[in-house]
Design an enzyme around this catalytic site. Structure first.
Site, short mmCIF file in Angstrom:
data_model
loop_
_atom_site.label_atom_id
_atom_site.label_comp_id
_atom_site.label_asym_id
_atom_site.label_seq_id
_atom_site.Cartn_x
_atom_site.Cartn_y
_atom_site.Cartn_z
CB CYS A 1 -22.73 -19.69 -27.16
SG CYS A 1 -24.18 -18.98 -27.54
CD GLU B 1 -22.62 -16.37 -24.58
OE1 GLU B 1 -22.62 -17.40 -25.39
OE2 GLU B 1 -23.35 -15.52 -24.88
#
Length: 501
Positions: free
Chosen positions: A280, A243
Protein backbone atom coordinates in the site's frame (compact mmCIF):
# COMPACT_ATOMS: atom_id res chain seq x y z
CA UNK A 1 -17.02 -25.80 -1.28
CA UNK A 2 -14.50 -22.96 -1.57
CA UNK A 3 -11.21 -23.27 -3.43
CA UNK A 4 -7.73 -21.83 -3.08
CA UNK A 5 -5.26 -20.95 -5.85
CA UNK A 6 -1.47 -20.98 -5.84
CA UNK A 7 -0.61 -17.73 -7.71
CA UNK A 8 2.85 -19.00 -8.63
CA UNK A 9 1.47 -21.95 -10.60
CA UNK A 10 -2.13 -20.89 -11.20
CA UNK A 11 -3.31 -24.28 -9.89
CA UNK A 12 -6.62 -24.25 -8.00
CA UNK A 13 -7.50 -26.83 -5.36
CA UNK A 14 -10.37 -27.53 -3.00
CA UNK A 15 -9.81 -25.64 0.28
CA UNK A 16 -12.09 -27.94 2.25
CA UNK A 17 -13.98 -24.88 3.51
CA UNK A 18 -17.69 -24.22 3.03
CA UNK A 19 -19.53 -20.94 2.84
CA UNK A 20 -20.81 -19.68 6.18
CA UNK A 21 -24.56 -20.21 6.38
CA UNK A 22 -27.05 -17.70 7.73
CA UNK A 23 -27.57 -19.87 10.80
CA UNK A 24 -23.83 -20.09 11.45
CA UNK A 25 -23.48 -16.33 11.05
CA UNK A 26 -26.26 -15.77 13.55
CA UNK A 27 -24.56 -18.07 16.06
CA UNK A 28 -21.18 -16.37 15.58
CA UNK A 29 -22.56 -12.85 16.04
CA UNK A 30 -24.69 -13.89 19.00
CA UNK A 31 -21.60 -15.33 20.66
CA UNK A 32 -19.68 -12.13 19.91
CA UNK A 33 -22.40 -9.99 21.48
CA UNK A 34 -22.36 -12.16 24.62
CA UNK A 35 -18.56 -12.01 24.73
CA UNK A 36 -18.63 -8.20 24.57
CA UNK A 37 -20.48 -8.09 27.88
CA UNK A 38 -18.05 -10.48 29.55
CA UNK A 39 -14.93 -8.82 28.11
CA UNK A 40 -16.05 -5.48 29.56
CA UNK A 41 -15.88 -7.00 33.04
CA UNK A 42 -12.19 -7.94 32.76
CA UNK A 43 -9.45 -5.56 33.83
CA UNK A 44 -6.62 -4.26 31.69
CA UNK A 45 -4.09 -6.76 32.99
CA UNK A 46 -6.30 -9.65 31.90
CA UNK A 47 -6.80 -8.08 28.48
CA UNK A 48 -3.06 -7.58 28.04
CA UNK A 49 -2.49 -11.23 28.92
CA UNK A 50 -5.08 -12.22 26.31
CA UNK A 51 -3.15 -10.39 23.59
CA UNK A 52 0.11 -11.97 24.70
CA UNK A 53 -1.47 -15.43 24.69
CA UNK A 54 -2.61 -14.91 21.11
CA UNK A 55 0.87 -13.74 20.12
CA UNK A 56 2.36 -16.85 21.67
CA UNK A 57 -0.12 -19.09 19.85
CA UNK A 58 0.82 -17.55 16.50
CA UNK A 59 4.51 -17.97 17.24
CA UNK A 60 4.00 -21.63 18.10
CA UNK A 61 2.45 -22.23 14.68
CA UNK A 62 5.02 -20.19 12.72
CA UNK A 63 6.30 -22.98 10.49
CA UNK A 64 2.85 -24.17 9.46
CA UNK A 65 1.54 -20.64 8.96
CA UNK A 66 4.42 -19.65 6.68
CA UNK A 67 4.20 -22.90 4.70
CA UNK A 68 0.49 -22.43 4.03
CA UNK A 69 0.80 -18.70 3.26
CA UNK A 70 3.63 -19.33 0.79
CA UNK A 71 1.39 -21.63 -1.25
CA UNK A 72 -1.53 -19.19 -1.26
CA UNK A 73 0.28 -15.88 -1.83
CA UNK A 74 3.49 -16.59 -3.74
CA UNK A 75 5.35 -14.46 -1.22
CA UNK A 76 8.73 -15.77 -0.12
CA UNK A 77 9.70 -17.12 3.29
CA UNK A 78 11.79 -14.06 4.33
CA UNK A 79 8.86 -11.74 3.67
CA UNK A 80 6.31 -14.03 5.34
CA UNK A 81 8.47 -14.70 8.40
CA UNK A 82 9.12 -10.99 8.77
CA UNK A 83 5.43 -10.22 8.47
CA UNK A 84 4.51 -12.84 11.04
CA UNK A 85 7.13 -11.46 13.43
CA UNK A 86 5.63 -8.01 12.95
CA UNK A 87 2.15 -9.38 13.69
CA UNK A 88 3.31 -11.07 16.89
CA UNK A 89 5.18 -7.90 17.93
CA UNK A 90 2.07 -5.84 17.26
CA UNK A 91 -0.03 -7.90 19.64
CA UNK A 92 2.63 -7.61 22.34
CA UNK A 93 3.00 -3.86 21.82
CA UNK A 94 -0.75 -3.42 22.23
CA UNK A 95 -0.56 -5.46 25.41
CA UNK A 96 1.96 -2.91 26.73
CA UNK A 97 -0.36 -0.09 25.72
CA UNK A 98 -3.32 -1.71 27.50
CA UNK A 99 -1.28 -2.01 30.70
CA UNK A 100 -0.13 1.62 30.41
CA UNK A 101 -3.74 2.79 30.01
CA UNK A 102 -3.19 6.22 28.49
CA UNK A 103 -5.37 5.26 25.49
CA UNK A 104 -8.40 5.45 27.82
CA UNK A 105 -8.10 9.27 27.99
CA UNK A 106 -9.27 9.29 31.61
CA UNK A 107 -10.52 12.71 32.78
CA UNK A 108 -12.11 13.93 36.01
CA UNK A 109 -13.70 17.29 36.73
CA UNK A 110 -14.74 17.39 40.39
CA UNK A 111 -17.95 19.07 41.44
CA UNK A 112 -17.49 22.69 42.50
CA UNK A 113 -17.92 26.32 41.67
CA UNK A 114 -17.17 27.42 38.11
CA UNK A 115 -17.35 30.82 36.36
CA UNK A 116 -20.80 29.71 35.20
CA UNK A 117 -22.03 28.58 38.62
CA UNK A 118 -21.98 25.25 40.49
CA UNK A 119 -20.80 22.35 38.32
CA UNK A 120 -21.49 18.63 38.72
CA UNK A 121 -18.88 15.91 39.06
CA UNK A 122 -18.03 14.72 35.53
CA UNK A 123 -15.78 11.76 34.70
CA UNK A 124 -14.89 10.62 31.20
CA UNK A 125 -13.34 7.44 29.82
CA UNK A 126 -13.17 5.66 26.46
CA UNK A 127 -15.01 2.34 26.45
CA UNK A 128 -15.31 -0.51 23.89
CA UNK A 129 -17.78 -0.04 21.04
CA UNK A 130 -18.83 -3.71 20.86
CA UNK A 131 -18.28 -6.51 18.32
CA UNK A 132 -16.07 -5.49 15.39
CA UNK A 133 -16.02 -6.99 11.89
CA UNK A 134 -12.58 -7.15 10.27
CA UNK A 135 -11.93 -7.53 6.53
CA UNK A 136 -8.28 -8.25 5.81
CA UNK A 137 -6.22 -7.50 2.71
CA UNK A 138 -4.81 -9.88 0.13
CA UNK A 139 -1.26 -8.50 0.21
CA UNK A 140 -0.59 -8.99 3.94
CA UNK A 141 -1.87 -12.44 4.96
CA UNK A 142 -0.76 -11.86 8.55
CA UNK A 143 -0.19 -8.16 9.31
CA UNK A 144 -3.40 -6.87 7.68
CA UNK A 145 -5.57 -9.97 7.64
CA UNK A 146 -7.13 -12.27 10.25
CA UNK A 147 -4.47 -11.74 12.97
CA UNK A 148 -3.51 -8.24 11.82
CA UNK A 149 -3.67 -4.69 13.06
CA UNK A 150 -7.44 -4.23 12.93
CA UNK A 151 -7.98 -7.41 14.92
CA UNK A 152 -5.24 -6.58 17.42
CA UNK A 153 -6.44 -3.03 18.00
CA UNK A 154 -10.10 -4.03 18.34
CA UNK A 155 -9.18 -6.70 20.90
CA UNK A 156 -6.91 -4.26 22.73
CA UNK A 157 -9.85 -1.89 22.98
CA UNK A 158 -11.84 -4.67 24.66
CA UNK A 159 -14.04 -5.79 21.79
CA UNK A 160 -14.73 -9.23 20.34
CA UNK A 161 -13.82 -9.58 16.66
CA UNK A 162 -15.46 -11.46 13.80
CA UNK A 163 -13.11 -11.78 10.83
CA UNK A 164 -14.07 -12.28 7.21
CA UNK A 165 -11.56 -14.71 5.68
CA UNK A 166 -9.93 -13.33 2.54
CA UNK A 167 -10.68 -15.38 -0.57
CA UNK A 168 -7.06 -15.08 -1.74
CA UNK A 169 -5.71 -16.95 1.30
CA UNK A 170 -8.51 -18.98 2.84
CA UNK A 171 -6.30 -21.64 4.39
CA UNK A 172 -3.97 -19.06 5.89
CA UNK A 173 -7.01 -17.24 7.30
CA UNK A 174 -8.38 -20.42 8.86
CA UNK A 175 -5.07 -21.43 10.38
CA UNK A 176 -4.47 -17.92 11.74
CA UNK A 177 -7.94 -17.89 13.26
CA UNK A 178 -7.35 -21.27 14.89
CA UNK A 179 -4.18 -19.89 16.47
CA UNK A 180 -6.01 -16.80 17.78
CA UNK A 181 -8.83 -18.95 19.14
CA UNK A 182 -6.36 -21.26 20.87
CA UNK A 183 -4.66 -18.25 22.45
CA UNK A 184 -8.02 -16.89 23.59
CA UNK A 185 -9.05 -20.21 25.11
CA UNK A 186 -5.74 -20.50 26.94
CA UNK A 187 -6.34 -17.06 28.44
CA UNK A 188 -9.83 -18.02 29.58
CA UNK A 189 -11.63 -15.73 27.15
CA UNK A 190 -15.33 -16.27 26.35
CA UNK A 191 -16.09 -18.39 23.30
CA UNK A 192 -17.26 -15.49 21.14
CA UNK A 193 -14.10 -13.39 21.59
CA UNK A 194 -13.01 -14.28 18.05
CA UNK A 195 -15.05 -15.66 15.17
CA UNK A 196 -14.63 -16.10 11.43
CA UNK A 197 -16.91 -16.24 8.40
CA UNK A 198 -16.24 -17.44 4.85
CA UNK A 199 -17.66 -16.13 1.59
CA UNK A 200 -18.66 -12.79 0.11
CA UNK A 201 -22.32 -13.15 1.02
CA UNK A 202 -21.42 -13.94 4.63
CA UNK A 203 -19.18 -10.88 4.72
CA UNK A 204 -22.02 -8.68 3.51
CA UNK A 205 -24.42 -10.20 6.04
CA UNK A 206 -21.86 -9.68 8.78
CA UNK A 207 -21.65 -5.94 8.09
CA UNK A 208 -25.43 -5.71 8.04
CA UNK A 209 -25.89 -7.62 11.30
CA UNK A 210 -27.11 -5.42 14.17
CA UNK A 211 -24.64 -6.98 16.64
CA UNK A 212 -21.68 -5.49 14.72
CA UNK A 213 -20.73 -2.01 15.91
CA UNK A 214 -17.75 -1.12 13.66
CA UNK A 215 -15.92 -2.43 10.60
CA UNK A 216 -12.19 -2.44 9.88
CA UNK A 217 -11.33 -2.84 6.20
CA UNK A 218 -8.17 -2.92 4.08
CA UNK A 219 -8.70 -3.24 0.33
CA UNK A 220 -9.95 -1.55 -2.79
CA UNK A 221 -11.98 1.63 -2.96
CA UNK A 222 -14.75 -0.19 -4.84
CA UNK A 223 -15.10 -2.88 -2.19
CA UNK A 224 -15.18 -0.25 0.55
CA UNK A 225 -17.94 1.62 -1.27
CA UNK A 226 -20.00 -1.59 -1.45
CA UNK A 227 -19.56 -2.12 2.28
CA UNK A 228 -20.58 1.47 2.92
CA UNK A 229 -23.77 0.92 0.93
CA UNK A 230 -24.61 -1.98 3.23
CA UNK A 231 -23.93 0.18 6.28
CA UNK A 232 -26.13 2.95 4.87
CA UNK A 233 -28.98 0.43 4.71
CA UNK A 234 -28.69 -0.53 8.38
CA UNK A 235 -31.23 0.73 10.88
CA UNK A 236 -28.33 1.95 13.02
CA UNK A 237 -25.29 3.11 11.02
CA UNK A 238 -21.80 2.12 12.17
CA UNK A 239 -18.33 3.42 11.29
CA UNK A 240 -16.31 1.85 8.48
CA UNK A 241 -12.57 2.39 8.93
CA UNK A 242 -11.03 1.75 5.53
CA UNK A 243 -7.53 1.84 4.11
CA UNK A 244 -8.19 2.05 0.39
CA UNK A 245 -5.69 3.19 -2.25
CA UNK A 246 -2.55 5.30 -2.49
CA UNK A 247 0.01 6.48 -5.08
CA UNK A 248 2.56 7.77 -2.51
CA UNK A 249 4.32 10.55 -4.44
CA UNK A 250 8.09 10.99 -4.25
CA UNK A 251 9.84 14.29 -4.99
CA UNK A 252 13.49 14.20 -6.02
CA UNK A 253 15.54 17.40 -6.29
CA UNK A 254 18.54 18.12 -8.52
CA UNK A 255 20.68 18.40 -5.40
CA UNK A 256 19.72 14.89 -4.30
CA UNK A 257 20.63 13.53 -7.73
CA UNK A 258 23.98 15.30 -7.73
CA UNK A 259 24.80 13.85 -4.33
CA UNK A 260 23.46 10.32 -4.54
CA UNK A 261 21.85 9.40 -7.87
CA UNK A 262 22.89 5.76 -8.23
CA UNK A 263 21.97 4.86 -4.65
CA UNK A 264 18.59 6.57 -5.01
CA UNK A 265 17.83 4.72 -8.23
CA UNK A 266 18.67 1.36 -6.65
CA UNK A 267 16.60 2.17 -3.56
CA UNK A 268 13.62 3.26 -5.61
CA UNK A 269 13.78 0.14 -7.77
CA UNK A 270 13.70 -2.02 -4.66
CA UNK A 271 10.82 -0.08 -3.15
CA UNK A 272 8.75 -0.24 -6.36
CA UNK A 273 9.25 -3.96 -6.97
CA UNK A 274 9.51 -5.37 -3.43
CA UNK A 275 6.77 -7.96 -2.79
CA UNK A 276 5.81 -7.57 -6.44
CA UNK A 277 4.95 -3.90 -5.92
CA UNK A 278 1.91 -5.04 -3.97
CA UNK A 279 2.37 -2.79 -0.96
CA UNK A 280 0.00 0.00 0.00
CA UNK A 281 2.99 2.32 0.47
CA UNK A 282 4.71 1.53 -2.84
CA UNK A 283 5.93 4.73 -4.56
CA UNK A 284 3.74 5.11 -7.65
CA UNK A 285 4.68 8.62 -8.78
CA UNK A 286 8.14 10.22 -8.79
CA UNK A 287 8.64 13.91 -9.58
CA UNK A 288 12.06 13.95 -11.27
CA UNK A 289 14.02 16.95 -12.61
CA UNK A 290 14.46 17.36 -16.34
CA UNK A 291 18.00 17.61 -17.67
CA UNK A 292 21.10 15.47 -17.67
CA UNK A 293 20.99 14.46 -14.00
CA UNK A 294 17.37 13.39 -14.28
CA UNK A 295 18.06 11.51 -17.49
CA UNK A 296 20.90 9.59 -15.86
CA UNK A 297 18.70 8.69 -12.90
CA UNK A 298 15.87 7.53 -15.18
CA UNK A 299 18.31 5.41 -17.16
CA UNK A 300 19.72 3.78 -14.01
CA UNK A 301 16.21 3.08 -12.74
CA UNK A 302 15.18 1.67 -16.12
CA UNK A 303 18.19 -0.67 -16.18
CA UNK A 304 17.46 -1.90 -12.64
CA UNK A 305 13.77 -2.52 -13.26
CA UNK A 306 14.25 -3.78 -16.80
CA UNK A 307 16.43 -6.57 -15.44
CA UNK A 308 13.71 -7.76 -13.05
CA UNK A 309 12.27 -11.25 -13.53
CA UNK A 310 8.49 -11.64 -13.75
CA UNK A 311 6.74 -10.83 -10.47
CA UNK A 312 4.10 -13.20 -9.12
CA UNK A 313 0.99 -11.26 -8.16
CA UNK A 314 -1.35 -12.35 -5.42
CA UNK A 315 -4.16 -13.73 -7.53
CA UNK A 316 -6.25 -13.50 -10.66
CA UNK A 317 -8.11 -10.33 -9.72
CA UNK A 318 -4.93 -8.51 -8.67
CA UNK A 319 -3.21 -9.62 -11.88
CA UNK A 320 -6.09 -8.55 -14.12
CA UNK A 321 -6.46 -5.20 -12.40
CA UNK A 322 -2.72 -4.47 -12.60
CA UNK A 323 -2.59 -5.26 -16.31
CA UNK A 324 -5.67 -3.10 -16.92
CA UNK A 325 -4.21 -0.12 -15.07
CA UNK A 326 -0.83 -0.58 -16.76
CA UNK A 327 -2.52 -0.45 -20.19
CA UNK A 328 -4.52 2.64 -19.24
CA UNK A 329 -1.43 4.45 -17.96
CA UNK A 330 0.55 3.57 -21.07
CA UNK A 331 -2.28 4.92 -23.24
CA UNK A 332 -2.56 8.17 -21.27
CA UNK A 333 -1.47 11.37 -22.94
CA UNK A 334 2.28 11.92 -23.20
CA UNK A 335 3.37 8.64 -21.55
CA UNK A 336 6.53 6.83 -22.66
CA UNK A 337 7.62 3.40 -21.48
CA UNK A 338 11.27 3.57 -20.39
CA UNK A 339 11.66 -0.05 -19.29
CA UNK A 340 9.81 -3.31 -18.96
CA UNK A 341 11.15 -6.27 -17.04
CA UNK A 342 11.06 -9.85 -18.11
CA UNK A 343 7.64 -11.22 -19.01
CA UNK A 344 6.32 -14.75 -19.04
CA UNK A 345 6.56 -17.00 -16.03
CA UNK A 346 3.87 -19.22 -14.56
CA UNK A 347 0.66 -18.43 -12.79
CA UNK A 348 -0.28 -14.80 -12.27
CA UNK A 349 3.02 -13.17 -13.24
CA UNK A 350 3.55 -9.64 -14.56
CA UNK A 351 6.52 -7.67 -15.80
CA UNK A 352 7.83 -4.65 -13.89
CA UNK A 353 7.79 -1.32 -15.72
CA UNK A 354 8.93 2.31 -15.67
CA UNK A 355 6.77 4.92 -17.40
CA UNK A 356 7.53 8.60 -17.91
CA UNK A 357 5.45 11.70 -18.61
CA UNK A 358 6.32 15.38 -18.90
CA UNK A 359 4.86 17.77 -16.36
CA UNK A 360 3.02 19.65 -19.12
CA UNK A 361 1.01 16.51 -19.92
CA UNK A 362 0.63 15.30 -16.33
CA UNK A 363 -3.00 14.96 -15.29
CA UNK A 364 -5.37 12.90 -13.15
CA UNK A 365 -5.25 10.12 -15.76
CA UNK A 366 -1.67 9.43 -14.69
CA UNK A 367 -2.45 9.04 -10.98
CA UNK A 368 -4.41 5.79 -10.81
CA UNK A 369 -2.84 3.34 -8.39
CA UNK A 370 -1.08 0.47 -10.18
CA UNK A 371 -1.06 -2.26 -7.55
CA UNK A 372 2.03 -4.03 -8.79
CA UNK A 373 5.63 -3.36 -9.93
CA UNK A 374 5.18 -0.12 -11.87
CA UNK A 375 6.24 3.49 -11.34
CA UNK A 376 5.52 6.70 -13.27
CA UNK A 377 8.22 9.37 -13.52
CA UNK A 378 6.91 12.93 -13.82
CA UNK A 379 9.59 15.19 -15.33
CA UNK A 380 9.61 18.81 -14.07
CA UNK A 381 11.86 21.84 -14.53
CA UNK A 382 10.97 24.04 -11.54
CA UNK A 383 9.23 23.94 -8.17
CA UNK A 384 6.19 25.80 -9.47
CA UNK A 385 5.53 22.86 -11.77
CA UNK A 386 5.70 20.45 -8.83
CA UNK A 387 3.14 22.57 -6.99
CA UNK A 388 0.82 22.46 -10.01
CA UNK A 389 1.35 18.72 -10.42
CA UNK A 390 0.54 17.98 -6.79
CA UNK A 391 -2.91 19.51 -7.25
CA UNK A 392 -4.02 16.46 -9.23
CA UNK A 393 -2.33 13.86 -7.00
CA UNK A 394 -4.94 12.15 -4.80
CA UNK A 395 -4.56 11.86 -1.05
CA UNK A 396 -1.95 9.27 -0.11
CA UNK A 397 -0.66 7.34 2.85
CA UNK A 398 2.82 8.77 2.35
CA UNK A 399 4.87 11.38 0.53
CA UNK A 400 8.65 11.38 0.27
CA UNK A 401 11.24 14.10 -0.33
CA UNK A 402 14.79 13.42 -1.49
CA UNK A 403 16.87 16.59 -1.26
CA UNK A 404 20.48 17.50 -0.60
CA UNK A 405 21.60 18.48 2.91
CA UNK A 406 22.16 22.11 1.86
CA UNK A 407 18.69 22.46 0.27
CA UNK A 408 17.05 23.31 3.58
CA UNK A 409 14.75 26.07 2.33
CA UNK A 410 13.70 24.02 -0.69
CA UNK A 411 13.02 20.99 1.50
CA UNK A 412 10.86 23.04 3.84
CA UNK A 413 8.93 24.48 0.91
CA UNK A 414 8.37 21.07 -0.67
CA UNK A 415 7.20 19.71 2.68
CA UNK A 416 4.65 22.54 2.86
CA UNK A 417 3.40 21.71 -0.62
CA UNK A 418 3.02 17.97 -0.18
CA UNK A 419 1.92 17.67 3.48
CA UNK A 420 -1.79 18.38 2.76
CA UNK A 421 -2.11 15.22 0.65
CA UNK A 422 -0.19 12.76 2.88
CA UNK A 423 -0.46 11.05 6.24
CA UNK A 424 3.25 10.34 6.66
CA UNK A 425 6.06 12.52 5.29
CA UNK A 426 9.46 10.90 4.73
CA UNK A 427 12.82 12.50 4.11
CA UNK A 428 15.62 10.64 2.37
CA UNK A 429 14.05 7.20 2.60
CA UNK A 430 11.41 5.07 0.93
CA UNK A 431 7.85 4.56 2.17
CA UNK A 432 7.62 0.78 1.95
CA UNK A 433 7.93 -0.64 5.44
CA UNK A 434 5.71 0.79 8.17
CA UNK A 435 7.13 0.76 11.67
CA UNK A 436 4.72 -0.54 14.34
CA UNK A 437 5.15 1.93 17.18
CA UNK A 438 3.46 4.41 19.48
CA UNK A 439 4.03 7.39 17.18
CA UNK A 440 3.14 5.77 13.86
CA UNK A 441 0.30 6.99 11.67
CA UNK A 442 -0.82 4.88 8.72
CA UNK A 443 -3.59 6.81 7.06
CA UNK A 444 -4.08 9.80 4.83
CA UNK A 445 -6.58 12.07 3.11
CA UNK A 446 -9.23 10.53 0.86
CA UNK A 447 -8.97 8.20 -1.01
CA UNK A 448 -6.05 6.77 0.97
CA UNK A 449 -8.40 6.30 3.92
CA UNK A 450 -11.92 7.36 4.79
CA UNK A 451 -11.17 8.57 8.33
CA UNK A 452 -8.64 10.55 10.33
CA UNK A 453 -7.50 7.46 12.23
CA UNK A 454 -4.51 5.20 11.74
CA UNK A 455 -4.56 1.45 11.10
CA UNK A 456 -1.00 0.92 12.38
CA UNK A 457 0.48 1.80 15.76
CA UNK A 458 -0.95 2.18 19.23
CA UNK A 459 -3.42 4.93 18.38
CA UNK A 460 -5.17 2.50 16.01
CA UNK A 461 -6.96 1.32 19.16
CA UNK A 462 -8.86 4.63 19.24
CA UNK A 463 -11.06 3.57 16.30
CA UNK A 464 -12.83 0.94 18.38
CA UNK A 465 -13.57 2.99 21.48
CA UNK A 466 -16.26 5.53 22.27
CA UNK A 467 -16.39 8.25 24.93
CA UNK A 468 -18.56 7.71 28.01
CA UNK A 469 -19.23 10.20 30.81
CA UNK A 470 -20.42 9.46 34.36
CA UNK A 471 -22.00 12.47 36.08
CA UNK A 472 -22.36 12.55 39.87
CA UNK A 473 -21.92 8.77 39.82
CA UNK A 474 -21.55 6.63 42.94
CA UNK A 475 -18.00 5.33 43.33
CA UNK A 476 -19.14 1.72 43.00
CA UNK A 477 -20.43 2.16 39.43
CA UNK A 478 -17.33 3.96 38.15
CA UNK A 479 -14.62 2.16 36.17
CA UNK A 480 -11.66 1.65 38.47
CA UNK A 481 -9.58 4.09 36.42
CA UNK A 482 -12.00 6.91 37.36
CA UNK A 483 -12.27 6.23 41.07
CA UNK A 484 -10.76 8.58 43.62
CA UNK A 485 -7.21 7.72 44.52
CA UNK A 486 -6.69 5.35 41.58
CA UNK A 487 -3.43 6.28 39.83
CA UNK A 488 -3.05 3.22 37.59
CA UNK A 489 -3.37 5.28 34.39
CA UNK A 490 -2.52 8.85 33.34
CA UNK A 491 -5.48 11.14 34.10
CA UNK A 492 -6.41 14.78 33.67
CA UNK A 493 -7.94 15.85 36.99
CA UNK A 494 -9.53 19.29 37.19
CA UNK A 495 -7.51 20.23 34.13
CA UNK A 496 -4.15 19.06 35.49
CA UNK A 497 -2.39 16.08 33.94
CA UNK A 498 -1.49 13.43 36.53
CA UNK A 499 0.86 10.64 35.58
CA UNK A 500 0.27 7.08 36.66
CA UNK A 501 2.05 5.83 39.77
Amino acid sequence: MLSTTNPTTGVTTDAGIVLTSDAELEAITTAAAAAAVELARHDREWRAALLESMAEALEERRTELVDVAREETGLGDPRLNGELSRTVFQLRLFAEAVREGGFLEAMIDHAGDTPLGPGPDVRRLLIPVGPVAVFGSSNFPFAFSVPGGDTASALAAGNPVVMKAHSAHLLTSRLSFEALRAGAERAGAPAGTVGIVYGQSAGAALVAHPAIRAVGFTGSLGAAQRLQQIIDGREIPIPLYGELQSVNPVIVTAGALAANSETLAAGLAGSVTGSGGQLCTKPGLVFLPEGELGDQFAESLAVAIGAQPPHVLLGERVHENFERVRAELQAANGVTELARGESGGHGYSSAAAVLSVGIADFAADHTEEAFGPLVVLVRYSDVAQIEAGLRVVPGSLTATIHAAADETELTAHLAELVAPIAGRLLFGGFPTGVRVSWAQHHGGPWPATNSLHTSVGVTAIRRFLRPMVWQDAPEAVLPVELREGNRSVPRRVDGVLQLAE
